[in-house]
Design a protein around this motif. Structure first.
Motif, PDB file in Angstrom:
ATOM      1  N   GLY A 198       7.951  -6.439  -7.801  1.00  0.00           N
ATOM      2  CA  GLY A 198       8.124  -7.697  -8.527  1.00  0.00           C
ATOM      3  C   GLY A 198       7.245  -8.846  -8.078  1.00  0.00           C
ATOM      4  N   LEU A 199       6.145  -8.536  -7.358  1.00  0.00           N
ATOM      5  CA  LEU A 199       5.189  -9.621  -7.086  1.00  0.00           C
ATOM      6  C   LEU A 199       4.764 -10.235  -8.423  1.00  0.00           C
ATOM      7  N   PRO A 200       4.707 -11.561  -8.533  1.00  0.00           N
ATOM      8  CA  PRO A 200       4.244 -12.140  -9.800  1.00  0.00           C
ATOM      9  C   PRO A 200       2.871 -11.570 -10.167  1.00  0.00           C
ATOM     10  N   GLY A 201       2.736 -11.092 -11.399  1.00  0.00           N
ATOM     11  CA  GLY A 201       1.485 -10.477 -11.857  1.00  0.00           C
ATOM     12  C   GLY A 201       1.525  -8.956 -11.814  1.00  0.00           C
ATOM     13  N   GLN A 202       2.517  -8.385 -11.128  1.00  0.00           N
ATOM     14  CA  GLN A 202       2.619  -6.913 -11.053  1.00  0.00           C
ATOM     15  C   GLN A 202       3.219  -6.389 -12.358  1.00  0.00           C
ATOM     16  N   THR A 203       2.530  -5.425 -12.972  1.00  0.00           N
ATOM     17  CA  THR A 203       3.034  -4.880 -14.239  1.00  0.00           C
ATOM     18  C   THR A 203       3.756  -3.549 -14.000  1.00  0.00           C
ATOM     19  N   LEU A 204       4.497  -3.129 -15.022  1.00  0.00           N
ATOM     20  CA  LEU A 204       5.171  -1.827 -14.937  1.00  0.00           C
ATOM     21  C   LEU A 204       4.146  -0.704 -14.765  1.00  0.00           C
ATOM     22  N   ASP A 205       2.953  -0.869 -15.368  1.00  0.00           N
ATOM     23  CA  ASP A 205       1.903   0.148 -15.209  1.00  0.00           C
ATOM     24  C   ASP A 205       1.436   0.205 -13.752  1.00  0.00           C
ATOM     25  N   ASP A 206       1.264  -0.964 -13.118  1.00  0.00           N
ATOM     26  CA  ASP A 206       0.917  -0.984 -11.682  1.00  0.00           C
ATOM     27  C   ASP A 206       1.963  -0.210 -10.892  1.00  0.00           C
ATOM     28  N   LEU A 207       3.220  -0.480 -11.210  1.00  0.00           N
ATOM     29  CA  LEU A 207       4.317   0.110 -10.439  1.00  0.00           C
ATOM     30  C   LEU A 207       4.326   1.639 -10.593  1.00  0.00           C
ATOM     31  N   ALA A 208       4.052   2.128 -11.813  1.00  0.00           N
ATOM     32  CA  ALA A 208       3.985   3.583 -12.016  1.00  0.00           C
ATOM     33  C   ALA A 208       2.850   4.166 -11.172  1.00  0.00           C
ATOM     34  N   ARG A 209       1.723   3.435 -11.095  1.00  0.00           N
ATOM     35  CA  ARG A 209       0.597   3.917 -10.263  1.00  0.00           C
ATOM     36  C   ARG A 209       0.973   3.902  -8.780  1.00  0.00           C
ATOM     37  N   ASP A 210       1.710   2.882  -8.368  1.00  0.00           N
ATOM     38  CA  ASP A 210       2.152   2.813  -6.961  1.00  0.00           C
ATOM     39  C   ASP A 210       2.955   4.063  -6.602  1.00  0.00           C
ATOM     40  N   ILE A 211       3.866   4.442  -7.497  1.00  0.00           N
ATOM     41  CA  ILE A 211       4.744   5.590  -7.203  1.00  0.00           C
ATOM     42  C   ILE A 211       3.905   6.874  -7.158  1.00  0.00           C
ATOM     43  N   CYS A 212       2.904   6.986  -8.040  1.00  0.00           N
ATOM     44  CA  CYS A 212       2.006   8.151  -7.981  1.00  0.00           C
ATOM     45  C   CYS A 212       1.226   8.167  -6.665  1.00  0.00           C
ATOM     46  N   LEU A 213       0.869   6.963  -6.190  1.00  0.00           N
ATOM     47  CA  LEU A 213       0.115   6.893  -4.927  1.00  0.00           C
ATOM     48  C   LEU A 213       0.966   7.346  -3.731  1.00  0.00           C
ATOM     49  N   PHE A 214       2.283   7.133  -3.787  1.00  0.00           N
ATOM     50  CA  PHE A 214       3.154   7.669  -2.716  1.00  0.00           C
ATOM     51  C   PHE A 214       2.900   9.173  -2.571  1.00  0.00           C
ATOM     52  N   ARG A 215       2.837   9.822  -3.730  1.00  0.00           N
ATOM     53  CA  ARG A 215       2.668  11.281  -3.707  1.00  0.00           C
ATOM     54  C   ARG A 215       1.261  11.656  -3.259  1.00  0.00           C
ATOM     55  N   GLU A 216       0.247  10.953  -3.793  1.00  0.00           N
ATOM     56  CA  GLU A 216      -1.144  11.278  -3.415  1.00  0.00           C
ATOM     57  C   GLU A 216      -1.364  11.102  -1.922  1.00  0.00           C
ATOM     58  N   LEU A 217      -0.746  10.095  -1.335  1.00  0.00           N
ATOM     59  CA  LEU A 217      -0.919   9.847   0.101  1.00  0.00           C
ATOM     60  C   LEU A 217      -0.099  10.822   0.936  1.00  0.00           C
ATOM     61  N   ASP A 218       0.758  11.597   0.269  1.00  0.00           N
ATOM     62  CA  ASP A 218       1.542  12.631   0.940  1.00  0.00           C
ATOM     63  C   ASP A 218       2.372  12.009   2.074  1.00  0.00           C
ATOM     64  N   LEU A 219       3.073  10.905   1.739  1.00  0.00           N
ATOM     65  CA  LEU A 219       3.769  10.111   2.753  1.00  0.00           C
ATOM     66  C   LEU A 219       4.959  10.845   3.357  1.00  0.00           C
ATOM     67  N   ASP A 220       5.270  10.479   4.591  1.00  0.00           N
ATOM     68  CA  ASP A 220       6.461  11.001   5.271  1.00  0.00           C
ATOM     69  C   ASP A 220       7.633  10.027   5.155  1.00  0.00           C
ATOM     70  N   MET A 221       7.312   8.732   5.012  1.00  0.00           N
ATOM     71  CA  MET A 221       8.349   7.687   4.897  1.00  0.00           C
ATOM     72  C   MET A 221       7.910   6.705   3.807  1.00  0.00           C
ATOM     73  N   ILE A 222       8.866   6.248   3.015  1.00  0.00           N
ATOM     74  CA  ILE A 222       8.537   5.304   1.933  1.00  0.00           C
ATOM     75  C   ILE A 222       9.523   4.137   1.981  1.00  0.00           C
ATOM     76  N   GLY A 223       8.988   2.918   2.094  1.00  0.00           N
ATOM     77  CA  GLY A 223       9.854   1.736   2.130  1.00  0.00           C
ATOM     78  C   GLY A 223       9.513   0.793   0.989  1.00  0.00           C
ATOM     79  N   VAL A 224      10.493   0.479   0.158  1.00  0.00           N
ATOM     80  CA  VAL A 224      10.241  -0.456  -0.942  1.00  0.00           C
ATOM     81  C   VAL A 224      11.306  -1.552  -0.935  1.00  0.00           C
ATOM     82  N   GLY A 225      10.871  -2.769  -1.205  1.00  0.00           N
ATOM     83  CA  GLY A 225      11.827  -3.874  -1.254  1.00  0.00           C
ATOM     84  C   GLY A 225      11.413  -4.835  -2.350  1.00  0.00           C
ATOM     85  N   PRO A 226      12.369  -5.613  -2.856  1.00  0.00           N
ATOM     86  CA  PRO A 226      12.011  -6.607  -3.871  1.00  0.00           C
ATOM     87  C   PRO A 226      11.229  -7.755  -3.237  1.00  0.00           C
ATOM     88  N   TYR A 227      10.292  -8.312  -3.981  1.00  0.00           N
ATOM     89  CA  TYR A 227       9.640  -9.546  -3.548  1.00  0.00           C
ATOM     90  C   TYR A 227      10.661 -10.680  -3.623  1.00  0.00           C
TER      91      TYR A 227
END
Ligand code: SAH
Length: 372
Positions: free
Chosen positions: A191-220
């Motif tokens: 929810g950073l001002p200017g962040q779109t739903l499309d950005d957010l979908a890309r962010d979630i795809c990037l979690f997978r591409e980075l093959d993360l072990d831990m994921i932390g998300v919080g509201p702005y």
């Protein structure tokens, strides 16, 4: 595996029965992939000094009215011992990007915690030099957490003065910590001002591409700064509800990762009835109770938060009750990410031997195997 368009569809979903289904799905995936344990990490906020100036963050260096502090070795060790006394299996050492937290001091902190306690150690010290990351891994830190914040560079550029970020790329640093054999954690603000739903979908795809072990998300949460324009009807709401949705989508996208219910999510949702929301029913499996000494904790003001003077033992008790109410069990050991264990071919869930002398910047992955 969810494609980006399907993720976007879930982010745009408005029907409450569909969303209830998503949370049940995430809960099911969580149970199958990582089980019912909720791992507890004591959060120790080492310093609120910061050399950067990200305008969304209340610790930014141009923030004039924030009294600054840096914990001493004795204060840090007192908090670490409290973590052990409260039955936590690991600690997260977090701070602003503070160059005065010198490499040697942090190495000493890590070595002392490793020598005197059974705790696993996560570092969340911001954008640091590769040589420091090498030294701290060698000293015995197992995990590094660094949010990429948003996958959209032009969105981030609105908030970060280029001169203070030149030459550092959080994605490159995440690759580096992975090579060094750390468990790798990252995440975003929702929810950073200017962040779109499309950005957010890309962010979630990037979690997978980075093959993360831990994921932390919080509201702005607005930190009193002049902030950029919203993205119209595609703007992501900076809400607890949208953050829970992102937690659920992170879980179904990356099933065997460790996902905390973050402090910001709790801060954004404490006013609702029923107490803090750690998103345990939406896919999370980690809680990070604060252990920073109380007189300093109130100065770690990344965003405005209600004065919380509850002592650590009371927090521990209410978390234990919450976990039990959710039909879950507190994890007692270090709680290494199952994803990390699979990635490096380890089957241990318990403490690993100190990696002293086995890690080099060049051959991290190979060494990670020998450390495991
Ligand atoms: N300096 C370290 C960690 C400090 S802040 C680092 O940069 O990694 C930890 C996280 O707080 C940041 O990664 C960011 O995602 C989050 N944060 C910063 N400002 C915030 C705000 N106004 N509301 C909610 N979260 C915020």
């Amino acid at each position: 595996m969810l494609a980006r368009t399907a993720i976007l569809g879930w982010l745009e979903e408005t029907r409450s029965e569909q969303l209830a289904w998503l949370f049940r799905w995430a809960d099911e995936v969580r149970r199958e992939a990582v089980g019912d344990l909720v791992h507890l990490r004591g959060l120790i906020e080492l310093s609120n000094h910061c050399c950067r100036d990200c305008s969304y963050c209340g610790l930014r260096r141009s923030q004039p009215d924030l009294p600054r502090y840096r914990l001493t070795m004795d204060e840090i060790m007192a908090s670490a011992r409290e973590a052990v006394a409260l039955g936590y299996g690991s600690v997260v050492l977090q701070s602003g990007d503070d160059p005065e937290l010198r490499e040697d001091f942090i190495s000493q902190v890590i070595q002392t915690i490793r020598a005197e306690t059974p705790l696993a150690i996560t570092l969340s010290l911001g954008e640091r030099k590769q040589s420091e990351l090498v030294a701290w891994r060698r000293a015995g830190a197992e995990r590094y957490f660094l949010r990429f914040e948003s996958s959209n560079p032009s969105l981030l550029a609105r908030y970060r003065p280029a001169r203070l970020h030149r030459g550092t790329s959080r994605i490159a640093l995440l690759h580096c910590v992975r090579e060094l054999g750390y468990e790798v954690g990252s995440g975003i603000m929702v929810g950073l001002p200017g962040q779109t739903l499309d950005d957010l979908a890309r962010d979630i795809c990037l979690f997978r591409e980075l093959d993360l072990d831990m994921i932390g998300v919080g509201p702005y949460i607005a930190a009193g700064e002049p902030i950029g324009p919203a993205a119209g009807e595609r703007q992501v709401p900076a809400s607890a509800a949208m953050t829970r949705r992102v937690v659920a989508l992170a879980r179904v996208t990356c099933p065997d990762t460790n996902i905390p219910g973050t402090t910001a999510l709790v801060a954004a949702s404490t006013t609702s009835a029923g107490g803090p929301d750690w998103a345990l029913d939406a896919g999370s499996n980690v809680i990070m109770p604060p252990l920073t000494p109380e007189h300093q904790r109130r100065k770690y003001r990344i965003y405005p938060k209600p004065e919380d003077l509850t002592d650590a033992a009371n927090v521990r008790r209410s978390i234990a009750e919450h976990i039990a109410r959710q039909g879950r069990l507190p994890g007692l050991g270090p709680g290494a990410s199952l994803h990390w264990q699979r990635r490096v071919g380890s089957t241990v869930g318990t403490r690993r031997e100190p990696p002293e002398g086995r890690v080099s910047a060049e051959g991290g992955t190979r060494h990670a195997r020998s450390v495991a």
